[in-house]
Design a protein around this motif. Structure first.
Motif, PDB file in Angstrom:
ATOM      1  N   VAL A 136      51.910  74.139  21.023  1.00 41.84           N
ATOM      2  CA  VAL A 136      52.785  74.530  22.137  1.00 41.84           C
ATOM      3  C   VAL A 136      53.731  73.393  22.515  1.00 41.84           C
ATOM      4  O   VAL A 136      54.889  73.614  22.864  1.00 41.84           O
ATOM      5  N   GLY A 137      53.244  72.153  22.427  1.00 44.34           N
ATOM      6  CA  GLY A 137      54.077  70.990  22.708  1.00 44.34           C
ATOM      7  C   GLY A 137      53.809  70.368  24.059  1.00 44.34           C
ATOM      8  O   GLY A 137      53.524  71.068  25.032  1.00 44.34           O
ATOM      9  N   ILE A 138      53.867  69.038  24.120  1.00 43.94           N
ATOM     10  CA  ILE A 138      53.762  68.339  25.400  1.00 43.94           C
ATOM     11  C   ILE A 138      54.855  68.832  26.340  1.00 43.94           C
ATOM     12  O   ILE A 138      54.652  69.046  27.535  1.00 43.94           O
ATOM     13  N   TYR A 139      56.058  69.017  25.760  1.00 40.88           N
ATOM     14  CA  TYR A 139      57.172  69.633  26.481  1.00 40.88           C
ATOM     15  C   TYR A 139      57.366  71.011  25.849  1.00 40.88           C
ATOM     16  O   TYR A 139      58.066  71.148  24.847  1.00 40.88           O
ATOM     17  N   PRO A 140      56.739  72.053  26.399  1.00 42.44           N
ATOM     18  CA  PRO A 140      56.798  73.376  25.772  1.00 42.44           C
ATOM     19  C   PRO A 140      58.231  73.876  25.621  1.00 42.44           C
ATOM     20  O   PRO A 140      59.126  73.507  26.379  1.00 42.44           O
ATOM     21  N   VAL A 141      58.431  74.731  24.620  1.00 35.42           N
ATOM     22  CA  VAL A 141      59.742  75.350  24.410  1.00 35.42           C
ATOM     23  C   VAL A 141      60.204  75.995  25.716  1.00 35.42           C
ATOM     24  O   VAL A 141      59.442  76.693  26.383  1.00 35.42           O
ATOM     25  N   GLY A 142      61.463  75.721  26.090  1.00 31.53           N
ATOM     26  CA  GLY A 142      62.007  76.232  27.337  1.00 31.53           C
ATOM     27  C   GLY A 142      61.984  75.227  28.471  1.00 31.53           C
ATOM     28  O   GLY A 142      62.658  75.422  29.494  1.00 31.53           O
ATOM     29  N   SER A 143      61.214  74.142  28.312  1.00 30.06           N
ATOM     30  CA  SER A 143      61.135  73.126  29.364  1.00 30.06           C
ATOM     31  C   SER A 143      62.499  72.478  29.605  1.00 30.06           C
ATOM     32  O   SER A 143      63.289  72.291  28.680  1.00 30.06           O
ATOM     33  N   ILE A 144      62.753  72.119  30.857  1.00 32.94           N
ATOM     34  CA  ILE A 144      63.957  71.390  31.222  1.00 32.94           C
ATOM     35  C   ILE A 144      63.578  69.916  31.329  1.00 32.94           C
ATOM     36  O   ILE A 144      62.586  69.573  31.980  1.00 32.94           O
ATOM     37  N   VAL A 145      64.375  69.033  30.687  1.00 30.87           N
ATOM     38  CA  VAL A 145      64.017  67.614  30.649  1.00 30.87           C
ATOM     39  C   VAL A 145      65.220  66.739  30.987  1.00 30.87           C
ATOM     40  O   VAL A 145      66.373  67.104  30.741  1.00 30.87           O
ATOM     41  N   LEU A 146      64.921  65.576  31.571  1.00 32.54           N
ATOM     42  CA  LEU A 146      65.927  64.549  31.849  1.00 32.54           C
ATOM     43  C   LEU A 146      65.894  63.533  30.720  1.00 32.54           C
ATOM     44  O   LEU A 146      64.832  63.001  30.385  1.00 32.54           O
ATOM     45  N   LEU A 147      67.054  63.256  30.129  1.00 31.26           N
ATOM     46  CA  LEU A 147      67.133  62.330  29.011  1.00 31.26           C
ATOM     47  C   LEU A 147      67.469  60.913  29.479  1.00 31.26           C
ATOM     48  O   LEU A 147      67.914  60.707  30.609  1.00 31.26           O
ATOM     49  N   SER A 148      67.311  59.958  28.577  1.00 38.59           N
ATOM     50  CA  SER A 148      67.517  58.546  28.905  1.00 38.59           C
ATOM     51  C   SER A 148      68.972  58.219  29.237  1.00 38.59           C
ATOM     52  O   SER A 148      69.237  57.195  29.869  1.00 38.59           O
ATOM     53  N   ASP A 149      69.932  59.069  28.839  1.00 38.65           N
ATOM     54  CA  ASP A 149      71.339  58.836  29.185  1.00 38.65           C
ATOM     55  C   ASP A 149      71.765  59.639  30.411  1.00 38.65           C
ATOM     56  O   ASP A 149      72.951  59.783  30.679  1.00 38.65           O
ATOM     57  N   THR A 150      70.775  60.195  31.159  1.00 37.68           N
ATOM     58  CA  THR A 150      70.931  60.997  32.392  1.00 37.68           C
ATOM     59  C   THR A 150      71.355  62.439  32.125  1.00 37.68           C
ATOM     60  O   THR A 150      71.529  63.213  33.072  1.00 37.68           O
ATOM     61  N   ALA A 151      71.526  62.831  30.866  1.00 29.86           N
ATOM     62  CA  ALA A 151      71.819  64.230  30.565  1.00 29.86           C
ATOM     63  C   ALA A 151      70.583  65.084  30.839  1.00 29.86           C
ATOM     64  O   ALA A 151      69.451  64.584  30.846  1.00 29.86           O
ATOM     65  N   ILE A 152      70.812  66.378  31.061  1.00 31.40           N
ATOM     66  CA  ILE A 152      69.729  67.340  31.274  1.00 31.40           C
ATOM     67  C   ILE A 152      69.773  68.341  30.126  1.00 31.40           C
ATOM     68  O   ILE A 152      70.855  68.809  29.730  1.00 31.40           O
ATOM     69  N   ALA A 153      68.611  68.653  29.573  1.00 23.13           N
ATOM     70  CA  ALA A 153      68.570  69.520  28.396  1.00 23.13           C
ATOM     71  C   ALA A 153      67.384  70.476  28.471  1.00 23.13           C
ATOM     72  O   ALA A 153      66.462  70.291  29.272  1.00 23.13           O
ATOM     73  N   ARG A 154      67.427  71.495  27.612  1.00 23.33           N
ATOM     74  CA  ARG A 154      66.315  72.431  27.474  1.00 23.33           C
ATOM     75  C   ARG A 154      65.677  72.253  26.097  1.00 23.33           C
ATOM     76  O   ARG A 154      66.388  72.142  25.093  1.00 23.33           O
ATOM     77  N   VAL A 155      64.357  72.219  26.057  1.00 29.08           N
ATOM     78  CA  VAL A 155      63.634  72.123  24.786  1.00 29.08           C
ATOM     79  C   VAL A 155      63.734  73.467  24.069  1.00 29.08           C
ATOM     80  O   VAL A 155      63.439  74.511  24.649  1.00 29.08           O
ATOM     81  N   ILE A 156      64.176  73.439  22.801  1.00 31.75           N
ATOM     82  CA  ILE A 156      64.321  74.687  22.052  1.00 31.75           C
ATOM     83  C   ILE A 156      63.374  74.773  20.856  1.00 31.75           C
ATOM     84  O   ILE A 156      63.178  75.851  20.303  1.00 31.75           O
ATOM     85  N   GLU A 157      62.777  73.656  20.467  1.00 29.31           N
ATOM     86  CA  GLU A 157      61.837  73.677  19.345  1.00 29.31           C
ATOM     87  C   GLU A 157      61.009  72.399  19.361  1.00 29.31           C
ATOM     88  O   GLU A 157      61.536  71.318  19.634  1.00 29.31           O
ATOM     89  N   GLY A 158      59.716  72.532  19.094  1.00 30.76           N
ATOM     90  CA  GLY A 158      58.848  71.365  19.070  1.00 30.76           C
ATOM     91  C   GLY A 158      58.597  70.874  17.655  1.00 30.76           C
ATOM     92  O   GLY A 158      58.901  71.557  16.681  1.00 30.76           O
ATOM     93  N   HIS A 159      58.047  69.681  17.561  1.00 33.58           N
ATOM     94  CA  HIS A 159      57.623  69.125  16.274  1.00 33.58           C
ATOM     95  C   HIS A 159      56.128  68.841  16.356  1.00 33.58           C
ATOM     96  O   HIS A 159      55.680  68.061  17.200  1.00 33.58           O
ATOM     97  N   TYR A 160      55.337  69.482  15.480  1.00 36.19           N
ATOM     98  CA  TYR A 160      53.896  69.266  15.489  1.00 36.19           C
ATOM     99  C   TYR A 160      53.542  67.790  15.364  1.00 36.19           C
ATOM    100  O   TYR A 160      52.665  67.274  16.049  1.00 36.19           O
ATOM    101  N   GLU A 161      54.276  67.088  14.479  1.00 35.52           N
ATOM    102  CA  GLU A 161      53.920  65.709  14.174  1.00 35.52           C
ATOM    103  C   GLU A 161      54.433  64.719  15.217  1.00 35.52           C
ATOM    104  O   GLU A 161      54.002  63.569  15.252  1.00 35.52           O
ATOM    105  N   SER A 162      55.359  65.159  16.067  1.00 35.52           N
ATOM    106  CA  SER A 162      55.942  64.252  17.064  1.00 35.52           C
ATOM    107  C   SER A 162      56.268  65.031  18.338  1.00 35.52           C
ATOM    108  O   SER A 162      57.431  65.305  18.642  1.00 35.52           O
ATOM    109  N   PRO A 163      55.240  65.403  19.103  1.00 35.90           N
ATOM    110  CA  PRO A 163      55.441  66.294  20.253  1.00 35.90           C
ATOM    111  C   PRO A 163      56.287  65.704  21.378  1.00 35.90           C
ATOM    112  O   PRO A 163      56.771  66.446  22.231  1.00 35.90           O
ATOM    113  N   LEU A 164      56.484  64.382  21.392  1.00 37.41           N
ATOM    114  CA  LEU A 164      57.301  63.768  22.443  1.00 37.41           C
ATOM    115  C   LEU A 164      58.788  63.751  22.092  1.00 37.41           C
ATOM    116  O   LEU A 164      59.611  63.335  22.912  1.00 37.41           O
TER     117      LEU A 164
END
Length: 305
Positions: free
Chosen positions: A234-262
């Protein structure tokens, strides 16, 4: 449009139909009417097919939509979807996935036999009332095995879903691998779904906070291997989650990576300059490839409305 060309409206309509079918099953059981096994089979098959073909779109709808409530049919379908996601991630045999799907749909059906005044009681339950609540897995088992004639495995999945890894659960205080695998999966999924659902008495948690809470379990309630599979699928940040990025942008998670959930794949909603991108027009960035950006924290969608 999402996976397989499915629009938001289409996916919502499909799930509302599944919710209605399962609510009908629960209502019939509660009223003492015959329950249709064919309805349960159709719903479970539909869910397995959906997860196989449109997993990301389905997870986004379930985890970040406005579809959570205290509705038994809705909760059953949501828990079934997440249980199937984990089961497929674990590469379980097709029949076992089907058994887990059916057990997930019916695991709380026994609540229909519990008096409403106990379920809806405000304040603490008496010891006798707790025992009555804890009898619901028996009624679920009876419906599954005796009335619907599913296999013993499906019945045990429902009967054991409140057992805990450390032996502290009920009804038989089973522990670790003595608990049916499907029941161990539902235990994790049920806890997560309860945390992200909106209840009358509290707001829901965002998916990231719910995941953090599960990670704090330390092998008390949940099978660590199942919990790991759930988080990876499912992901630490599940698909659809809203996240704040290091450059202050805001984004939505659209796909996870099993090997790198962060480091999931994201779509920009508001860029670092403050420009808004509506209707899925923002840039798609794979954080696994773009190492100059990272997620600072998850954001409650209500913060940006």
């Amino acid at each position: 449009m999402g996976e397989s060309g499915t629009s938001d409206k289409d996916i919502a309509s499909l799930f509302n139909n599944l919710y209605g079918k399962m609510n009908g099953v629960f209502e019939d059981y509660g009223e003492g009417k015959p329950v249709s096994r064919s309805v349960v089979d159709v719903v479970s098959t539909t869910i397995i097919n959906l997860v196989n073909t449109r997993k990301n779109r389905v997870l986004e709808f379930l985890l970040c939509g406005e579809n959570h409530s205290e509705d038994y049919g809705q909760s059953a379908v949501n828990i079934c979807v997440l249980s199937v996601v984990v089961s497929l991630y674990l590469n379980l045999p097709e029949q076992k996935v089907r058994n887990i799907a059916c057990g997930a749909l019916l695991h709380d059906s026994g609540m229909m036999k519990i008096p409403r005044e106990i379920i809806e009681k405000k304040g603490s339950l008496t010891p006798d009332e707790v025992k009555i609540i804890q009898s619901h897995p028996y009624y679920s088992y009876k419906l599954i095995v005796t009335d619907l004639m599913y296999s013993e495995e499906v019945g045990q999945i429902a009967y054991q879903h409140h057992e805990r890894w450390d032996g502290s659960g009920y009804p038989k205080n089973k522990r670790d691998r003595a608990i049916e695998l499907g029941a161990r999966i539902i235990a994790v999924v049920d806890a997560y779904e309860a945390m992200i659902s909106r209840k009358n008495y509290r707001n829901s948690m965002i998916g990231y906070n719910a995941m953090k809470t599960l990670l704090e379990d330390n092998a008390r309630r949940f099978d660590p291997a199942v919990l790991k599979a759930f988080i990876q699928s499912v992901g630490i940040y599940p698909v659809g989650s809203i996240v704040l990025l290091s450059d202050t942008a805001i984004a939505r998670v659209i796909e996870g990576h099993y090997e790198s959930p962060l480091r999931p794949k994201i779509r920009i909603l508001v860029d670092s300059a403050g420009k808004t991108y509506p209707d899925k027009t923002g840039e798609v960035i794979d954080l696994l490839m773009n190492r100059s950006l990272f997620i600072i924290r998850a954001i409650d969608p209500r913060e940006i409305q």
